[in-house]
Design an enzyme around this catalytic site. Structure first.
Site, mmCIF file in Angstrom:
data_model
loop_
_atom_site.group_PDB
_atom_site.id
_atom_site.type_symbol
_atom_site.label_atom_id
_atom_site.label_comp_id
_atom_site.label_asym_id
_atom_site.label_seq_id
_atom_site.Cartn_x
_atom_site.Cartn_y
_atom_site.Cartn_z
ATOM 1 N NE ARG A 102 20.326 -10.111 8.489
ATOM 2 C CZ ARG A 102 20.718 -9.920 7.237
ATOM 3 N NH1 ARG A 102 20.000 -9.166 6.411
ATOM 4 N NH2 ARG A 102 21.849 -10.450 6.806
ATOM 5 C CE LYS A 137 -4.092 -1.232 -1.669
ATOM 6 N NZ LYS A 137 -4.399 -1.343 -3.117
ATOM 7 C CE LYS A 169 -10.226 2.144 -0.207
ATOM 8 N NZ LYS A 169 -9.625 2.869 -1.364
ATOM 9 C CD GLU A 202 -12.946 3.838 -3.700
ATOM 10 O OE1 GLU A 202 -11.803 3.554 -3.294
ATOM 11 O OE2 GLU A 202 -13.892 3.018 -3.727
ATOM 12 C CG ASP A 224 -10.539 3.131 -6.901
ATOM 13 O OD1 ASP A 224 -9.294 3.105 -6.876
ATOM 14 O OD2 ASP A 224 -11.243 2.138 -6.647
#
Length: 285
Positions: A102, A137, A169, A202, A224
């Site tokens: 698995r 992410k 950011k 950013e 961005d």
């Protein structure tokens, strides 16, 4: 990105934790009905199509579970596969094969999905000069495998985590009191702590691009959520002063157009957060 040594360390942590999670005190289904002396063999069967990934990780998992297991590889990582193909065969203790099954499938199915999506994006960028990047992410505790899958699919890795690159950011900038102040404080901090880290900043609009360019030491500007025209203008303003990266809801329909704006990189969280596992199975024979 992190060093090769740390990358291998992260892989070992992933494997040990995955086996701990899945096996716990024992695979009682196998222990109950299969003698510990039984030997068997199984094949990794493709029931889908795309880019296979995780073959080398599967070997590491089998090795961790039982060093006596033998793997015969027919298809290497990064190869396009079709329904019905056999990627590898594993032979040895039947209990060990089942114990690893698995974890091998879970890792390979997800890695193959990520490699397939990355490869699709990389093909869309061919001839533009831009490269596709992943992001942070990722699935908790599975990042090292997902970033490996991006590389297998033809993409490039962004920073691995919060500690191997500085990315200022919007929230960092706002909390720090503005772009110029955020950059200055970052450079002071890196120097005071003897840290050699690249700085990415950013920008939310062209005025912020202009302000960033007033500071020295910025490695890359993250353009961005810009439209095409503003991205072209941003690239023109930046010139060769530093690298450029586009991000923000870029998908299969828009990625090439952003690349044609002249950016060096395009980052996409979708490579790792929006994929459907490749259908694979491990069949005894």
């Amino acid at each position: 990105m992190i060093s090769k040594v740390q990358f291998q360390s992260e892989l070992q942590l992933l494997i040990s934790n995955a086996i701990r999670e899945d096996v716990g005190t024992g695979d009682y289904s196998s222990l109950a009905c299969i003698p510990d002396t039984a030997h068997g063999q199984a094949k990794l069967l493709v029931k889908d199509q795309g880019i296979i990934a995780g073959v080398e990780l599967a070997k590491m998992i089998f090795e961790y579970v039982d060093p006596k297991l033998k793997v015969k590889t027919y298809i290497e990582d990064g190869t396009h596969v079709e329904y019905g193909e056999v990627v590898f065969e594993v032979s040895g203790s039947s209990q060990s094969i089942l114990k690893a099954e698995r974890v091998v499938l879970n890792t390979m199915q997800r890695m193959s999905a990520i490699a397939t999506k990355t490869n699709q994006y990389a093909q869309l960028l061919e001839g533009t000069g831009a490269k596709i990047l992943d992001t942070r992410k990722t699935t908790p505790n599975f990042r090292v495998a997902e970033k490996w899958a991006v590389k297998i699919g033809g993409g490039e890795n962004h920073r691995f985590a919060l500690y191997d690159m500085v990315m200022l950011k919007d929230n960092h900038i706002d909390f720090a009191g503005g772009i110029t102040r955020a950059i200055a404080k970052t450079k002071e901090y890196l120097k005071a702590n003897n840290l050699d880290l690249k700085i990415i900043v950013e920008a939310r609009n062209l005025d912020e691009i202009r302000e960033i360019l007033q500071s020295e030491g910025v490695h890359r500007i993250l353009i961005d959520n810009f439209n095409y025209e503003d991205t072209k203008e941003a690239v023109k303003l930046i010139g060769s002063k530093c690298q450029t990266e586009s991000s923000g809801n870029i998908n299969e329909k828009t990625i090439r157009e952003y690349a044609l704006c002249g950016v060096n990189y395009i980052s996409s969280g979708a490579l790792t957060h929006s994929v459907y596992n490749m259908d694979l199975s491990l069949k005894a024979f």
